[in-house]
Scaffold this active site. Structure first.
Site, PDB file in Angstrom:
ATOM      1  CG  HIS A  25       4.794 -56.847 -16.536  1.00  0.00           C
ATOM      2  ND1 HIS A  25       4.968 -56.645 -15.186  1.00  0.00           N
ATOM      3  CD2 HIS A  25       3.459 -56.898 -16.741  1.00  0.00           C
ATOM      4  CE1 HIS A  25       3.785 -56.565 -14.592  1.00  0.00           C
ATOM      5  NE2 HIS A  25       2.846 -56.726 -15.510  1.00  0.00           N
ATOM      6  CD  GLU A  74      -3.601 -58.012 -17.071  1.00  0.00           C
ATOM      7  OE1 GLU A  74      -4.168 -58.634 -18.006  1.00  0.00           O
ATOM      8  OE2 GLU A  74      -2.888 -58.559 -16.218  1.00  0.00           O
TER       9      GLU A  74
END
Length: 203
Positions: free
Chosen positions: A9, A79
Site C-alpha cells: 500500500h 499486517e
C-alpha cells in the site's frame, strides 16, 4: 502458469514516521494516494484472475487507485499484529528492549513469527490457487508481504527480514525451471514526467 504480483500500500502518516501499523486503520496521505495511482503503469497489460486484498483501508484504497478491483478481501493478508508495539517505532522499542527483532522475537500481546507464518501460508495458498487462470494480485502490507515472499521460496518467516519492502511498490513471484522464485522485488512506480526520483525511500 501465472505470476503473483505483490502490491504494498501507499504511504500513511505512520509509515512515513516508521511507526508499526497493523490493526490501526489509517488512510493514505496525499503522497500515498499519488504513488498508488502511479502503480497503474507497472500493472498495465496484466490480466488478473484474482485480486486479493487486506481488509485495511490503506490496502483497499491503494488497490482502487492502482486500477485493481478486489475479487476477495482476505483477513489473512492483514499486517503482522504488533500487539503492545502498535504505533511505536523500532528505535523507541530498542530503548526499553535492546536487541529486539520482530523476525525472531515477535510482539508482546501480538503475533509470533510462527503465527504470522501460518497465516501467510494460508494467504499464499489462496493466491496460488488462482495461478492456473492467470496472474494474481495481492495487495497488503510490508511485514506480511515479506513473510509471504519468504514462504513462497521455501524459507522460514524470519527470512522476510532480508527483504526490505517500501510503500507503493510492486514485487513479482513466479517460477524458473519449475521452482518458485522471486522475479522482481521492491519496484517503485516511475516518477512523473519531468521529475527525478525522490532521495528519500518510502517506508
Amino acid at each position: 502458469m501465472g505470476e503473483i504480483v505483490l502490491v504494498r500500500h501507499g504511504e500513511t502518516e505512520w509509515s512515513a514516521s516508521r511507526r508499526h501499523t497493523s490493526y490501526t486503520d489509517l488512510e493514505l496521505t496525499a503522497g500515498g494516494e499519488r504513488d498508488a495511482r502511479e502503480l497503474a503503469a507497472l500493472l498495465a497489460g496484466r490480466r488478473f484472475a484474482r485480486v486479493l486484498a487486506s481488509p485495511r483501508r490503506r490496502a483497499l484504497r491503494t488497490a482502487e487507485l492502482a486500477g485493481l478491483a478486489a475479487t476477495a478481501v482476505d483477513e489473512d493478508l492483514a499486517e503482522w499484529n504488533y500487539g503492545r508495539y502498535e504505533g511505536i517505532t523500532t528505535a523507541d522499542i530498542h530503548t526499553e528492549r535492546p536487541g529486539w527483532n520482530i523476525w525472531t522475537d515477535g510482539c508482546p500481546d501480538g503475533e509470533s513469527p510462527v503465527e504470522v507464518g501460518a497465516r501467510l501460508d494460508r494467504a499464499l495458498a489462496h493466491a496460488a490457487a488462482g495461478l492456473a487462470d492467470g496472474d494474481v494480485a495481492v495487495v497488503g502490507h510490508a511485514h506480511s508481504l515479506r513473510v509471504l515472499a519468504a514462504r513462497w521460496i521455501g524459507l522460514p518467516p524470519s527470512a522476510g527480514g532480508l527483504l526490505r519492502l517500501d510503500t507503493a511498490t510492486i514485487s513479482v513471484l513466479g517460477h524458473e525451471h519449475g521452482r518458485p522464485v522471486i522475479l522482481r522485488w521492491n519496484q517503485p512506480p516511475p516518477p512523473p514526467p519531468g521529475t527525478a526520483p525522490g532521495p528519500t525511500a518510502r517506508h
